[in-house]
Design a protein around this motif. Structure first.
Motif, short mmCIF file in Angstrom:
data_model
loop_
_atom_site.label_atom_id
_atom_site.label_comp_id
_atom_site.label_asym_id
_atom_site.label_seq_id
_atom_site.Cartn_x
_atom_site.Cartn_y
_atom_site.Cartn_z
N GLU A 1 -2.42 3.94 -2.07
CA GLU A 1 -1.79 5.07 -1.38
C GLU A 1 -1.37 4.64 0.02
N TRP A 2 -0.43 5.42 0.58
CA TRP A 2 0.03 5.11 1.93
C TRP A 2 0.59 6.36 2.58
N LEU B 1 -4.92 7.75 -15.13
CA LEU B 1 -5.81 7.01 -14.23
C LEU B 1 -7.02 6.50 -15.00
N MET C 1 -8.80 2.00 -0.94
CA MET C 1 -8.94 2.23 -2.38
C MET C 1 -7.77 1.62 -3.14
N TYR D 1 -4.16 2.25 -13.53
CA TYR D 1 -3.61 3.22 -14.48
C TYR D 1 -3.28 2.53 -15.80
N TYR E 1 3.72 10.73 2.51
CA TYR E 1 2.56 10.28 1.73
C TYR E 1 2.99 9.98 0.32
N GLY E 2 2.49 8.88 -0.22
CA GLY E 2 2.79 8.57 -1.61
C GLY E 2 1.98 7.39 -2.08
N TYR E 3 2.30 6.91 -3.25
CA TYR E 3 1.61 5.78 -3.84
C TYR E 3 2.62 4.68 -4.15
N GLY F 1 1.14 13.28 4.98
CA GLY F 1 2.03 14.44 4.92
C GLY F 1 3.24 14.18 4.04
N ARG F 2 4.42 14.45 4.59
CA ARG F 2 5.64 14.28 3.81
C ARG F 2 5.95 12.81 3.56
N PHE G 1 -6.19 1.76 -7.23
CA PHE G 1 -6.25 2.60 -8.41
C PHE G 1 -5.66 1.83 -9.59
N PHE H 1 3.13 1.24 -6.50
CA PHE H 1 2.62 0.67 -7.74
C PHE H 1 3.04 -0.79 -7.88
N GLY H 2 2.17 -1.57 -8.53
CA GLY H 2 2.59 -2.88 -8.97
C GLY H 2 3.61 -2.74 -10.09
N LEU I 1 -1.21 -0.70 -14.73
CA LEU I 1 -0.64 -0.75 -13.39
C LEU I 1 -1.71 -0.52 -12.34
#
Lengths: 110, 116
Positions: B96-97, B45, B31, B35, B103-105, B100-101, B33, B107-108, B92
């Motif tokens: 995601e990647w 979003l 996916m 924004y 985990y985050g996103y 758990g801890r 995204f 951004f360009g 933007l």
């Protein structure tokens, strides 16, 4: 109604001072992320907190996740001009929709 | 985490025209995204883009205004159509990647659009 309320929205302090930014919700969330965005750049992930009561340190930055998992805070010790930026908390709503707070625009004056 | 190349970094456009923003990711992702960040505001979003299917738009955003393409697992475009000054914002893309801890996103660096 904003899902995540951040405060303060603006903060301008002198180099060397300490500060705390707050992120609150009326809902319980499973995890929360903090980002910093500098002018001309996209947000950069600082930390993800997952467990209620969790405290994570990243050099002079301390992140806390509330026991009830409805609030979080970011504390910066001895702020430096390089800490200037927009600080955003965010949570996942549903599977993969990232919802951001309004942000705290922080300025550290030399 | 993934690295995203977004372009253009900025543009000044005439009202009534369209601008296409491109995002290239250095790894395959399911996916992507998109924004919008209005001046002095936080991020909202616009839509989620899956490869091989139509994008899913958030409330307040429609496909005719913000058509999205996702031709493969590393690339996506967002078009801002029939622009008006109210479309002046930073746009933007994100992926995601992790888990758990960790985990985050990512951004360009964003496209700063000014409509005149």
């Amino acid at each position: 109604t904003q899902l995540l309320e951040q405060s303060p929205q603006f903060l301008s302090i002198q180099e060397g001072e300490n500060l705390t930014v707050y992120c609150n919700s009326s809902s319980v969330f499973s995890s929360l992320q903090w980002y910093r965005q500098e002018p001309g750049e996209g947000p950069v992930l600082l930390v993800t907190v997952v467990t209620g009561g969790e405290v994570k340190k990243l050099k002079r930055l301390t992140f806390q996740f509330g026991d009830a998992r409805k609030d979080s805070s970011l504390h910066i010790t001895a702020a430096q001009p390089g800490d200037t930026g927009l600080y955003l908390c965010a949570l996942l709503q549903g599977a993969q929709k990232l919802v951001f707070g309004q942000g705290t625009r922080l300025t550290i004056n030399p | 985490s993934a690295v995203i190349s977004q372009k253009p970094s900025r543009d000044i456009c005439q009202r009534g025209t369209s601008l296409t923003i491109q995002c290239q990711v250095d790894s395959q992702v399911t996916m992507m995204f998109w924004y919008r960040q209005q001046p002095g505001q936080s991020l909202t979003l616009i839509a989620t883009a899956n490869q091989g299917s139509e994008a899913t738009y958030e409330s307040g955003f429609v496909i005719d205004k913000f058509p999205i393409s996702r031709p493969n697992l590393t690339f996506s475009t967002l078009t801002v159509s029939n622009m008006s000054p109210e479309d002046s914002s930073i746009y933007l893309c994100s992926v995601e990647w992790g888990l758990g801890r960790s985990y985050g996103y990512t951004f360009g660096s964003g496209t700063r659009l000014t409509v005149v």
